[in-house]
Design a protein around this motif. Structure first.
Motif, short mmCIF file in Angstrom:
data_model
loop_
_atom_site.label_atom_id
_atom_site.label_comp_id
_atom_site.label_asym_id
_atom_site.label_seq_id
_atom_site.Cartn_x
_atom_site.Cartn_y
_atom_site.Cartn_z
N GLU A 1 0.83 -1.21 0.00
CA GLU A 1 0.00 0.00 0.00
C GLU A 1 0.86 1.25 0.00
OE1 GLU A 1 -3.45 0.03 2.70
OE2 GLU A 1 -2.83 -2.03 3.24
N SER A 2 1.94 1.23 -0.80
CA SER A 2 2.89 2.33 -0.85
C SER A 2 3.16 2.71 -2.29
CB SER A 2 4.19 1.92 -0.15
OG SER A 2 3.95 1.58 1.19
N ARG A 3 3.39 4.01 -2.51
CA ARG A 3 3.62 4.48 -3.87
C ARG A 3 4.18 5.90 -3.85
NH1 ARG A 3 -1.55 4.76 -2.48
NH2 ARG A 3 -2.55 6.79 -2.57
N ILE A 4 4.82 6.29 -4.94
CA ILE A 4 5.19 7.69 -5.17
C ILE A 4 3.96 8.33 -5.79
CG2 ILE A 4 6.68 9.28 -6.43
CD1 ILE A 4 8.30 7.69 -4.43
N ASP A 5 3.50 9.41 -5.18
CA ASP A 5 2.29 10.09 -5.68
C ASP A 5 2.62 11.25 -6.61
OD1 ASP A 5 0.35 8.48 -4.20
OD2 ASP A 5 1.21 9.43 -2.42
N ALA A 6 3.69 11.97 -6.31
CA ALA A 6 4.07 13.11 -7.15
C ALA A 6 5.49 13.53 -6.81
CB ALA A 6 3.13 14.30 -6.93
N VAL A 7 6.18 14.02 -7.84
CA VAL A 7 7.51 14.61 -7.66
C VAL A 7 7.41 16.04 -8.18
CG1 VAL A 7 9.94 14.50 -8.35
CG2 VAL A 7 8.65 12.37 -7.96
N HIS A 8 7.77 17.00 -7.33
CA HIS A 8 7.68 18.41 -7.70
C HIS A 8 9.08 19.00 -7.80
CE1 HIS A 8 3.38 18.19 -6.96
NE2 HIS A 8 3.65 17.59 -5.82
N ARG A 9 9.30 19.72 -8.88
CA ARG A 9 10.62 20.33 -9.11
C ARG A 9 10.56 21.82 -8.78
NH1 ARG A 9 13.89 16.71 -11.13
NH2 ARG A 9 12.96 14.80 -11.92
N ALA A 10 11.67 22.35 -8.34
CA ALA A 10 11.76 23.76 -7.96
C ALA A 10 11.60 24.64 -9.20
CB ALA A 10 13.10 24.04 -7.29
N PRO A 11 10.71 25.63 -9.11
CA PRO A 11 10.52 26.52 -10.25
C PRO A 11 11.64 27.57 -10.38
CG PRO A 11 9.04 27.13 -8.48
CD PRO A 11 9.76 25.88 -8.05
N ALA A 12 12.46 27.69 -9.35
CA ALA A 12 13.56 28.66 -9.35
C ALA A 12 14.65 28.14 -8.42
CB ALA A 12 13.06 30.03 -8.88
N ASP A 13 15.82 28.77 -8.46
CA ASP A 13 16.88 28.42 -7.53
C ASP A 13 16.40 28.68 -6.10
OD1 ASP A 13 18.45 27.90 -9.73
OD2 ASP A 13 19.77 29.64 -9.47
N GLY B 1 19.38 24.34 -3.58
CA GLY B 1 19.21 23.69 -4.87
C GLY B 1 18.96 24.66 -6.01
N LYS B 2 18.91 24.11 -7.17
CA LYS B 2 18.73 24.88 -8.40
C LYS B 2 17.36 24.65 -9.00
CE LYS B 2 23.05 26.35 -8.74
NZ LYS B 2 23.33 27.73 -8.49
N ALA B 3 16.94 25.55 -9.84
CA ALA B 3 15.68 25.40 -10.58
C ALA B 3 15.71 24.07 -11.30
CB ALA B 3 15.50 26.55 -11.57
N GLY B 4 14.60 23.34 -11.24
CA GLY B 4 14.48 22.05 -11.91
C GLY B 4 14.86 20.87 -11.03
N ALA B 5 15.54 21.12 -9.90
CA ALA B 5 15.89 20.04 -8.98
C ALA B 5 14.64 19.56 -8.25
CB ALA B 5 16.93 20.52 -7.97
N VAL B 6 14.64 18.31 -7.84
CA VAL B 6 13.51 17.80 -7.07
C VAL B 6 13.43 18.59 -5.76
CG1 VAL B 6 12.56 15.81 -5.83
CG2 VAL B 6 13.61 15.50 -8.09
N LEU B 7 12.30 19.21 -5.53
CA LEU B 7 12.08 19.98 -4.31
C LEU B 7 11.32 19.16 -3.28
CD1 LEU B 7 12.32 22.69 -2.82
CD2 LEU B 7 10.18 23.37 -3.92
N THR B 8 10.20 18.55 -3.71
CA THR B 8 9.41 17.72 -2.81
C THR B 8 8.95 16.45 -3.52
OG1 THR B 8 7.31 18.82 -3.34
CG2 THR B 8 8.56 19.68 -1.45
N VAL B 9 8.69 15.44 -2.70
CA VAL B 9 8.16 14.17 -3.19
C VAL B 9 6.98 13.81 -2.30
CG1 VAL B 9 8.63 11.74 -3.66
CG2 VAL B 9 10.46 13.43 -3.92
N GLU B 10 5.82 13.66 -2.90
CA GLU B 10 4.66 13.16 -2.17
C GLU B 10 4.65 11.65 -2.33
OE1 GLU B 10 0.93 15.15 -3.16
OE2 GLU B 10 2.12 16.84 -3.93
N PHE B 11 4.54 10.93 -1.21
CA PHE B 11 4.51 9.48 -1.29
C PHE B 11 3.61 8.93 -0.19
CE2 PHE B 11 8.16 10.69 1.23
CZ PHE B 11 8.33 9.74 2.22
N THR B 12 3.21 7.69 -0.39
CA THR B 12 2.32 7.00 0.53
C THR B 12 3.02 5.74 1.02
OG1 THR B 12 0.37 7.83 -0.64
CG2 THR B 12 0.06 5.85 0.71
N LEU B 13 2.99 5.54 2.36
CA LEU B 13 3.54 4.33 2.97
C LEU B 13 2.45 3.68 3.78
CD1 LEU B 13 7.01 5.58 4.30
CD2 LEU B 13 6.52 4.37 2.17
N LEU B 14 2.20 2.41 3.51
CA LEU B 14 1.14 1.68 4.21
C LEU B 14 -0.17 2.47 4.24
CD1 LEU B 14 3.14 0.13 7.19
CD2 LEU B 14 2.17 -1.08 5.25
N GLY B 15 -0.46 3.14 3.13
CA GLY B 15 -1.71 3.89 3.01
C GLY B 15 -1.70 5.27 3.65
#
Length: 157
Positions: A27-39, A43-57
């Protein structure tokens, strides 16, 4: 509001951590990966800023916030398990610091602490018979990785 979402602060490896965690639990998954719109400061623009994920629901957010903050044992996640095979599989996968193992606790390669807890242990430590609960608790305190057979034997001793 649906629920509280724990935000876990990582140093540029939130996506790696989330991918690793979801590979271990149902019951786990990656829900979304969000990249930085600017530096930003770490980190730099385009780098992974946040990751939404689910663990055991349950929802989590991984934030690539930089090296300023690190995990410690004041925060841990408990994984309930039914079998010794699950204890061993998850402990083997998550434990990156064998010296930190104690009473079912492990520390992963990202610095996050986990508790691999057999449901039998919780039930027996809360047993209405105080002598039985004490035997189980005492046995558990000497363990690094929880041994379900030893816990059950302590309960019946």
């Amino acid at each position: 509001m649906k629920s509280i979402v724990p935000c876990l602060w990582f140093d540029a490896n939130a996506e790696d951590a989330a991918t690793f965690y979801v590979s271990l639990l149902p019951e786990s998954r990656i829900d979304a990966v969000h990249r930085a719109p600017a530096d930003y400061p770490s980190g730099k623009a385009g780098a992974v800023l946040t990751v939404e994920f689910t663990l055991l629901g349950r929802p989590f957010l991984g934030l690539n916030g930089g090296p300023r903050f690190t995990f410690n044992e004041a925060l841990s996640f408990q994984i309930p398990v039914e079998t010794q095979a699950e204890v061993d599989r998850l402990s083997d996968a998550l434990s990156a610091v064998p010296a930190a193992e104690q009473c079912g606790w492990v520390k992963d390669r990202f610095g996050l602490s986990w508790q691999i807890v057999p449901v039998q242990l919780v039930r027996l430590v809360c047993d209405p018979d105080p002598a039985r609960a004490k035997r189980v608790f005492t046995a558990m305190m000497d363990m690094k990785r929880i041994d379900i057979a030893a816990i059950l034997a302590a309960a019946e001793a």
